[in-house]
Design an enzyme around this catalytic site. Structure first.
Site, short mmCIF file in Angstrom:
data_model
loop_
_atom_site.label_atom_id
_atom_site.label_comp_id
_atom_site.label_asym_id
_atom_site.label_seq_id
_atom_site.Cartn_x
_atom_site.Cartn_y
_atom_site.Cartn_z
N ARG A 23 41.25 36.74 52.24
CA ARG A 23 42.11 37.78 51.65
C ARG A 23 43.31 38.09 52.55
O ARG A 23 43.73 39.23 52.67
CB ARG A 23 41.32 39.08 51.42
CG ARG A 23 40.25 38.98 50.38
CD ARG A 23 40.81 39.35 49.00
NE ARG A 23 39.77 39.20 48.00
CZ ARG A 23 39.08 40.21 47.51
NH1 ARG A 23 39.34 41.43 47.90
NH2 ARG A 23 38.15 39.99 46.61
N ARG A 36 54.02 41.93 43.90
CA ARG A 36 52.85 41.82 43.05
C ARG A 36 52.99 42.58 41.73
O ARG A 36 52.52 42.14 40.69
CB ARG A 36 51.65 42.31 43.87
CG ARG A 36 50.43 42.76 43.16
CD ARG A 36 49.57 41.60 42.74
NE ARG A 36 48.30 42.15 42.30
CZ ARG A 36 48.13 42.74 41.12
NH1 ARG A 36 49.11 42.80 40.28
NH2 ARG A 36 46.95 43.26 40.79
N ASP A 72 41.96 33.74 41.92
CA ASP A 72 40.75 34.55 41.98
C ASP A 72 39.57 33.73 41.46
O ASP A 72 39.77 32.77 40.70
CB ASP A 72 40.89 35.84 41.17
CG ASP A 72 39.80 36.85 41.53
OD1 ASP A 72 39.95 37.57 42.53
OD2 ASP A 72 38.76 36.88 40.85
N TYR A 147 29.02 38.45 37.92
CA TYR A 147 30.04 39.21 37.17
C TYR A 147 29.87 39.04 35.67
O TYR A 147 30.03 39.99 34.90
CB TYR A 147 31.45 38.76 37.59
CG TYR A 147 31.85 39.22 38.97
CD1 TYR A 147 31.99 40.57 39.26
CD2 TYR A 147 32.09 38.31 40.00
CE1 TYR A 147 32.36 41.02 40.53
CE2 TYR A 147 32.46 38.74 41.27
CZ TYR A 147 32.59 40.09 41.53
OH TYR A 147 32.95 40.51 42.77
O1 1CP Z 1 44.30 35.74 50.37
C1 1CP Z 1 43.31 35.32 49.78
O2 1CP Z 1 42.15 35.33 50.26
C2 1CP Z 1 43.51 34.63 48.44
C3 1CP Z 1 43.22 35.23 47.21
C4 1CP Z 1 41.88 35.68 46.69
C5 1CP Z 1 40.60 35.13 46.85
C6 1CP Z 1 40.18 34.01 47.75
C7 1CP Z 1 41.75 36.76 45.77
C8 1CP Z 1 42.85 37.61 45.31
N1 1CP Z 1 40.45 36.81 45.34
C9 1CP Z 1 39.72 35.85 45.99
C10 1CP Z 1 38.31 35.52 45.81
C11 1CP Z 1 37.42 36.56 45.26
N2 1CP Z 1 37.59 37.35 44.15
C12 1CP Z 1 36.12 36.80 45.75
C13 1CP Z 1 35.51 36.06 46.90
C14 1CP Z 1 35.99 36.58 48.19
C15 1CP Z 1 35.44 37.90 48.63
O3 1CP Z 1 34.21 38.04 48.71
O4 1CP Z 1 36.25 38.77 48.96
C16 1CP Z 1 35.53 37.80 44.97
C17 1CP Z 1 34.15 38.40 45.13
C18 1CP Z 1 36.46 38.15 43.96
C19 1CP Z 1 36.30 39.12 42.88
C20 1CP Z 1 37.30 40.21 43.02
N3 1CP Z 1 38.62 40.08 42.64
C21 1CP Z 1 37.13 41.47 43.61
C22 1CP Z 1 35.84 42.00 44.21
C23 1CP Z 1 35.19 43.04 43.37
C24 1CP Z 1 33.80 43.40 43.85
O5 1CP Z 1 32.82 42.91 43.26
O6 1CP Z 1 33.69 44.19 44.82
C25 1CP Z 1 38.39 42.12 43.56
C26 1CP Z 1 38.73 43.48 44.06
C27 1CP Z 1 39.31 41.22 42.96
C28 1CP Z 1 40.78 41.42 42.77
C29 1CP Z 1 41.58 40.70 43.78
N4 1CP Z 1 41.59 39.34 43.92
C30 1CP Z 1 42.50 38.98 44.90
C31 1CP Z 1 43.09 40.19 45.42
C32 1CP Z 1 44.15 40.25 46.49
C33 1CP Z 1 42.50 41.26 44.72
C34 1CP Z 1 42.79 42.75 44.96
C35 1CP Z 1 43.62 43.53 44.13
C36 1CP Z 1 44.90 43.10 43.48
O7 1CP Z 1 45.94 42.90 44.14
O8 1CP Z 1 44.85 43.16 42.22
#
Ligand code: 1CP
Length: 343
Positions: A23, A36, A72, A147
């Site tokens: 992230r 964004r 994602d 999910y």
């Molecule tokens: O910089 C990076 O790492 C690249 C982008 C990236 C990656 C690798 C994003 C963008 N998401 C992910 C993978 C991801 N998505 C995972 C695995 C990594 C981890 O454990 O953190 C998971 C579980 C998700 C699902 C997800 N998407 C969540 C988690 C929700 C939960 O169950 O607690 C969230 C908050 C998102 C939204 C998201 N995806 C990425 C970002 C930067 C965000 C945050 C908010 C946004 O800007 O909308």
């Protein structure tokens, strides 16, 4: 110059411990918030110029040794029309969660170019601009299934475990489809130019070792078996997986991710020789004053003791409240102090 990130992933000689952050692109960066916009992250991911720029931002700012594609884990299931969105402030939400065999019909195979061509356009745009490797990724079958079944982020995974234990055949069919979707997605990203991949099984740590091995490992192994043919290193990551590290290594990755709950020296004893480790600074520790952060970084490096199979990272992702200036200092410190001994 050969990439220290790829060398460490393969346990080959290199001079300095490589570092990147899960992230690393995201809300802690003002330049991310600027580009964004509001709304679902899936909209930003659909725009290759925007997604490419967001992928490059942390590489420019931090000088990390690898980029990770801005996408994602729910992108493939959303792209085939399962009815998934990512709600700002919440995470993935599913309109009609997976609950019965009839829902398998909603999970056709992924056709990466047709369904997720915008992701591959982002990969192609980014690799033309980068002088470090690009990491592609996919969600692991269990974490994506959680999910789809829960319909939203969960603390207990109650519905997921009820299906897993109550109808293991259906659960297995679901994970099998998700495994092939992950492998198809990773394959397309590597063919478009990614030099490594990470399989995110973020929530596997919710399972006992026996349940992980019986219900999940065979499917994650399918992903690594299929992606093994690509000739690029694969990383297998989860949170709270201290008791699962050996099983996660058995799925066939080159690198296993470790969170801060398990010292790297202990994790080494739980995976076969030749498997590299990635981790494991506690992201919350980065909120402390710099001298304390510095001590924590040094402690991770000391615990690894110069082992060539180490990629420095956080134990989980960068949180929005982290100061990017501190992460910049972490990268500089790892590069200055992270000496590697010969394999
Ligand atoms: O910089 C990076 O790492 C690249 C982008 C990236 C990656 C690798 C994003 C963008 N998401 C992910 C993978 C991801 N998505 C995972 C695995 C990594 C981890 O454990 O953190 C998971 C579980 C998700 C699902 C997800 N998407 C969540 C988690 C929700 C939960 O169950 O607690 C969230 C908050 C998102 C939204 C998201 N995806 C990425 C970002 C930067 C965000 C945050 C908010 C946004 O800007 O909308």
């Amino acid at each position: 110059m050969p990439s220290p990130f790829l060398a460490a992933a393969r346990g080959e000689p290199h001079d300095t411990v490589p570092v990147w952050f899960m992230r690393q692109a995201g809300r802690s960066l003002p330049e991310y918030r600027a580009i964004r916009g509001e709304g679902s992250i899936l909209d930003a991911i659909h725009q290759p110029e925007v997604a490419a720029e967001i992928t490059l931002q942390p590489v420019r700012r931090y000088g990390v040794d690898a980029a990770i594609l801005f996408s994602d884990i729910v992108v493939p299931v959303a792209a085939i029309g399962f009815g998934v969105d990512v709600a700002p402030g919440t995470g993935p939400v599913v309109e009609t969660p997976f609950s019965s065999a009839a829902d398998l019909d909603r999970l056709r195979p992924l056709e990466p170019e047709a369904d997720t061509g915008y992701v591959l356009d982002t990969v192609r745009a980014v690799v033309g601009e980068l002088d470090v490797p690009l990491i592609g990724f996919a969600g692991a079958p269990f974490t994506v299934a959680s999910y789809l079944i829960e319909g939203r982020p969960s603390r207990t995974y109650g519905k997921t475990k009820a299906l897993m234990l109550g109808d293991p055949v259906l659960f297995g069919e679901l994970l099998d489809r998700l495994a092939h979707m992950a492998a198809d997605s990773i394959t397309s990203q590597v063919q478009a130019g990614a030099s490594a991949f990470q399989l995110f099984d973020s929530w596997a740590g919710a399972l006992s070792p026996a349940h992980y091995e019986r219900f999940v490992l065979p499917h994650s192994r399918t992903v690594f078996e299929r992606c093994g043919e690509l000739g690029v290193p694969g990383i297998h990551f989860g949170v709270n997986t201290g008791e699962l590290l050996g099983s996660m290594a058995a799925a066939g990755p080159d690198v296993v991710g470790v969170d801060w709950r398990t010292p790297l020296s202990m994790a080494r004893g739980r995976v076969p020789e030749g498997i590299a480790l990635q981790g494991n600074l506690d992201p919350a520790a980065c909120l402390a004053p710099w001298p304390a952060v510095e001590a924590e970084v040094r402690a991770v490096l000391a615990d690894n003791a110069g082992h060539p199979g180490h990629i420095f990272n956080l134990g989980h992702g960068v949180t929005p409240d982290l100061d990017p200036g501190v992460l910049e200092q972490v990268v500089d410190l790892v590069h200055a102090e992270g000496e590697v001994r010969s394999p």
